[in-house]
Scaffold this active site. Structure first.
Site, PDB file in Angstrom:
ATOM      1  N   SER A   1       0.809  -1.214   0.050  1.00  0.00           N
ATOM      2  CA  SER A   1      -0.076   0.031  -0.005  1.00  0.00           C
ATOM      3  C   SER A   1       0.846   1.295   0.034  1.00  0.00           C
ATOM      4  O   SER A   1       2.075   1.162   0.338  1.00  0.00           O
ATOM      5  CB  SER A   1      -0.957  -0.117   1.363  1.00  0.00           C
ATOM      6  OG  SER A   1      -0.083   0.394   2.429  1.00  0.00           O
ATOM      7  N   LYS A   2       0.021   2.428  -0.141  1.00  0.00           N
ATOM      8  CA  LYS A   2       1.079   3.560  -0.173  1.00  0.00           C
ATOM      9  C   LYS A   2       1.439   3.824   1.138  1.00  0.00           C
ATOM     10  O   LYS A   2       2.681   4.287   1.488  1.00  0.00           O
ATOM     11  CB  LYS A   2      -0.163   4.614  -0.567  1.00  0.00           C
ATOM     12  CG  LYS A   2       0.410   6.092  -0.431  1.00  0.00           C
ATOM     13  CD  LYS A   2      -0.399   7.126  -1.041  1.00  0.00           C
ATOM     14  CE  LYS A   2      -0.363   8.535  -0.313  1.00  0.00           C
ATOM     15  NZ  LYS A   2       0.901   8.905   0.273  1.00  0.00           N
ATOM     16  N   ARG A   3       0.909   3.533   2.192  1.00  0.00           N
ATOM     17  CA  ARG A   3       1.253   3.699   3.557  1.00  0.00           C
ATOM     18  C   ARG A   3       2.878   2.963   3.739  1.00  0.00           C
ATOM     19  O   ARG A   3       3.428   3.353   4.552  1.00  0.00           O
ATOM     20  CB  ARG A   3       0.482   3.321   4.469  1.00  0.00           C
ATOM     21  CG  ARG A   3      -0.662   4.341   4.771  1.00  0.00           C
ATOM     22  CD  ARG A   3      -1.605   3.826   6.181  1.00  0.00           C
ATOM     23  NE  ARG A   3      -0.904   3.336   7.034  1.00  0.00           N
ATOM     24  CZ  ARG A   3      -1.625   2.658   8.122  1.00  0.00           C
ATOM     25  NH1 ARG A   3      -2.975   2.349   7.777  1.00  0.00           N
ATOM     26  NH2 ARG A   3      -0.997   2.275   9.055  1.00  0.00           N
TER      27      ARG A   3
END
Ligand code: GLU
Length: 509
Positions: free
Chosen positions: A263-265
Site C-alpha cells: 500500500s501507499k502507507r
C-alpha cells in the site's frame, strides 16, 4: 489473421498504483509478443469515485514507461468510445437482452430492508446472500415474484430499482485460468450481483463484459482481486450467448514483509514510491511521490515490475523492454503473491544508471548543477561535466547523487572534515605539503599518470611513506577522505587549482 486483443481497463479513481502498472505491462508484453493489440479503456461508471485528473495520469504513466496502448481514446478508434461513461446506451440495450432472456430481473428492495435481512441473518449466525435461496420466497421484492403489471407500475412511478443477475442453482461451474489452471465453483454460493441501476448506469460487471465482447478482447489479464468475479463473468458470457475470452489473474504485489498487499502507507513508511509519477490529490492537495520524480529511469521500473510475479526461468535478471517482449510468457507468471523489494529496485536503478553514457547523464545533471552552483549563466562547460561524471558515476544510483559525489570537482572546499584532519594532519604535514607543491609545480604535462609518477617517485626517493602524504593531499583537494582516484581529481581540476587548494589547506590547517 491475428486476433490477440487485450485491454487495460483502469478506473480513474486516483493515481495508478504500481500493481496496476504491472497489469498494464503484462498486457503490453503479451500483446506485443503475439503481434496483438493493446487497448486502453477507461472504466468510469462509478461516478462517486471519479477523479478528473486520473485519466491523464494513467496515460502519462504509460507514455513515460513506453508502453502506450495501440488503441484508445483518439487513437485508432475502432471500437470506441473507450470511456464507459460515453457508452450508457449500449449497456441499456444489453441489460434489456438479459431481462428478456430471463437471466436478469428487477429488484425493488430498499437499503433498509436489505440491511434488516442482513442483521437477522447475522443474529442467527448466518450470512445473507441474495440468490436462489431467497429471491422467490416472498420476503424480497423483485420481478420474479411481482406481476408484470406491478413491475411496470413501480418503474413508471419512478421507484428506485436495481437489475440483478439471476445466477444459476446447483451447478458446478468449470472455468480455466491461464495462470491458475482449472477452477470449479459451486454456483449456489454466488449472489445475484447488481448489473444495472435505475440511475441508468451499469455496474462494473455488466459494462466490463459487454465492452470486452464488443471490443473483441481475446484475453483478460488482470489482478487477482478480480478472481472472485470470474464466475459471474463467465456466466454473463453464457447468458448473452457469447464466447468468453481467456482469463489470466495476476498475483498480488505484497508488502516488503511479504504479508498483505503493498500500500501507499508501506511506501511512506519505508521511503519508496508506489506510484509511477508524482500525484497531487485535487481535493486535499496531498502529494504522493512517484518513481519518475524520485529519479528512477523508466527502464528500471519496467525491469523490476516485470519481475514482480514473473521470471524467465533463467539466471538473467536484466531485461530491456524488447527483451521482455521476446521472453515474457503468461505461463511463467506465479500464482502466489510477489514480495516487493525496495533494495532490488535500487539495484536495478544502479545498473541502468551505469549503462547510460556520460553525455546523457551530464545533460540530466546540468539543471541540478546550475542550481547548486547558483549559476544561471551558461558558463558550466559540458565537456568538463562529462569528465567528472566519468570519474564518480560508479558510486551513484541516481543522478541526484552526483552533486555530493562530485562537488569538490566544481568548487574549492571551504571546510575540512575535522575527524580526518585530526587523524591525518600531523605536525610535519604542513612542511611536507609545501614540498609537494614544489613537486607539482614542476610537472609540465598535467595528466593523472604524470602526476602519479612524479609524486610517487618523490615519496619513495625521500622515503616519506605514502601514509604521510596521500591522506593530507586528499584532504587538501577534497576536504575529506572520500572521493575517487586522487591523481585523476588533480588532473581534472588542473595544476593551478591543485596548487591553490594545497596552499589553502596549509594556511588553514
Ligand atoms: N476497472 C477494473 C479495475 O479498475 C478493471 C478490472 C478488469 O480488468 O476486469 O481494475
Amino acid at each position: 489473421m491475428n486476433n490477440v486483443r487485450v485491454r487495460f481497463a483502469p478506473s480513474p479513481t486516483g493515481p495508478l498504483h504500481i500493481g496496476g502498472v504491472r497489469t498494464a505491462l503484462y498486457n503490453y508484453l503479451f500483446a506485443k509478443k503475439l503481434n496483438g493489440t493493446f487497448v486502453l479503456r477507461i472504466e468510469d461508471t462509478d461516478q462517486t469515485r471519479y477523479v478528473a485528473n486520473a485519466e491523464q495520469y494513467i496515460k502519462d504513466s504509460l507514455n513515460w514507461l513506453g508502453i502506450a496502448p495501440n488503441e484508445t481514446i483518439n487513437k485508432n478508434e475502432k471500437f470506441g468510445p473507450y470511456r464507459q461513461s460515453e457508452r450508457k446506451d449500449i449497456y441499456k440495450k444489453y441489460i434489456q437482452k438479459l431481462i428478456d432472456s430471463g437471466n436478469a430481473y428487477y429488484a425493488f428492495d430498499t437499503t433498509e430492508a436489505l440491511d434488516s435481512e442482513r442483521k437477522n441473518h447475522e443474529e442467527k449466525g448466518k450470512t445473507f446472500i441474495y440468490n436462489w435461496h431467497n429471491r422467490e420466497k416472498g420476503r424480497l421484492v423483485n420481478s420474479l415474484v411481482l406481476s408484470a403489471d406491478e413491475v411496470k407500475k413501480r418503474i413508471e412511478n419512478g421507484e428506485k430499482y436495481v437489475i440483478r443477475f439471476k445466477s444459476p442453482q446447483d451447478e458446478k461451474l468449470e472455468m480455466n485460468d491461464i495462470i491458475r489452471g482449472k477452477i470449479t465453483i459451486d454456483t449456489n454460493i454466488l449472489d445475484d450481483k447488481i448489473l444495472f441501476k435505475s440511475d441508468g448506469m451499469p455496474t462494473y460487471h455488466l459494462a466490463n463484459i459487454v465492452d470486452d465482447h464488443l471490443m473483441e478482447i481475446s484475453h483478460v489479464i488482470r489482478g487477482e482481486e478480480w478472481l472472485p468475479s470470474m464466475a459471474l463473468h463467465v456466466l454473463l458470457y453464457r447468458a448473452f450467448g457469447w464466447e468468453a475470452p481467456e482469463f489470466a489473474h495476476l498475483p498480488l504485489i505484497l508488502k516488503p514483509t511479504g504479508k498483505g498487499k503493498l500500500s501507499k502507507r508501506d511506501g511512506d513508511k519505508l521511503g519508496f514510491p508506489v506510484f509511477p509519477l508524482a500525484y497531487t490529490n485535487e481535493k486535499t492537495n496531498e502529494v504522493s511521490r512517484g518513481y519518475k520524480e524520485d529519479g528512477y529511469f523508466p527502464e528500471t521500473v519496467l525491469n523490476f515490475l516485470a519481475f514482480l510475479g514473473w521470471n524467465p526461468g533463467t539466471e538473467q535478471e536484466l531485461f530491456s523492454l524488447e527483451e521482455l517482449v521476446e521472453t515474457f510468457d503468461l505461463k511463467r507468471v506465479h500464482k502466489s503473491g510477489a514480495r516487493f523489494d525496495p533494495d532490488k529496485t535500487k539495484w536495478y536503478q544502479q545498473h541502468y544508471l551505469q549503462q547510460k553514457n556520460n553525455e546523457e547523464l551530464a545533460e540530466l545533471f546540468l539543471p541540478l548543477l546550475k542550481e547548486k552552483m547558483n549559476d544561471d549563466t551558461n558558463n558550466i562547460e559540458l565537456p568538463y561535466v562529462i569528465k567528472t561524471i566519468n570519474l564518480i558515476k560508479e558510486r551513484a544510483t541516481f543522478v541526484s547523487d552526483f552533486w555530493e559525489l562530485s562537488k569538490f570537482l566544481f568548487v574549492t572546499p571551504t571546510e575540512y572534515d575535522s575527524k580526518a584532519v585530526k587523524k591525518k594532519w600531523k605536525e610535519d604535514t604542513n612542511a611536507l605539503m609545501t614540498q609537494l607543491t614544489e613537486v607539482i609545480v614542476k610537472i609540465e604535462e598535467f595528466t593523472a599518470t604524470n602526476i602519479e609518477t612524479n609524486v610517487k617517485e618523490w615519496i619513495t626517493t625521500n622515503e616519506l611513506g605514502f601514509g604521510k602524504i596521500m591522506p593530507p593531499f586528499r584532504i587538501a583537494l577534497v576536504g575529506a577522505m572520500s572521493g575517487p582516484d586522487l591523481f585523476k581529481i588533480s588532473e581534472l581540476i588542473g595544476k593551478e587549482e591543485t596548487l591553490k587548494r594545497l596552499k589553502k589547506a596549509i594556511e588553514t590547517l
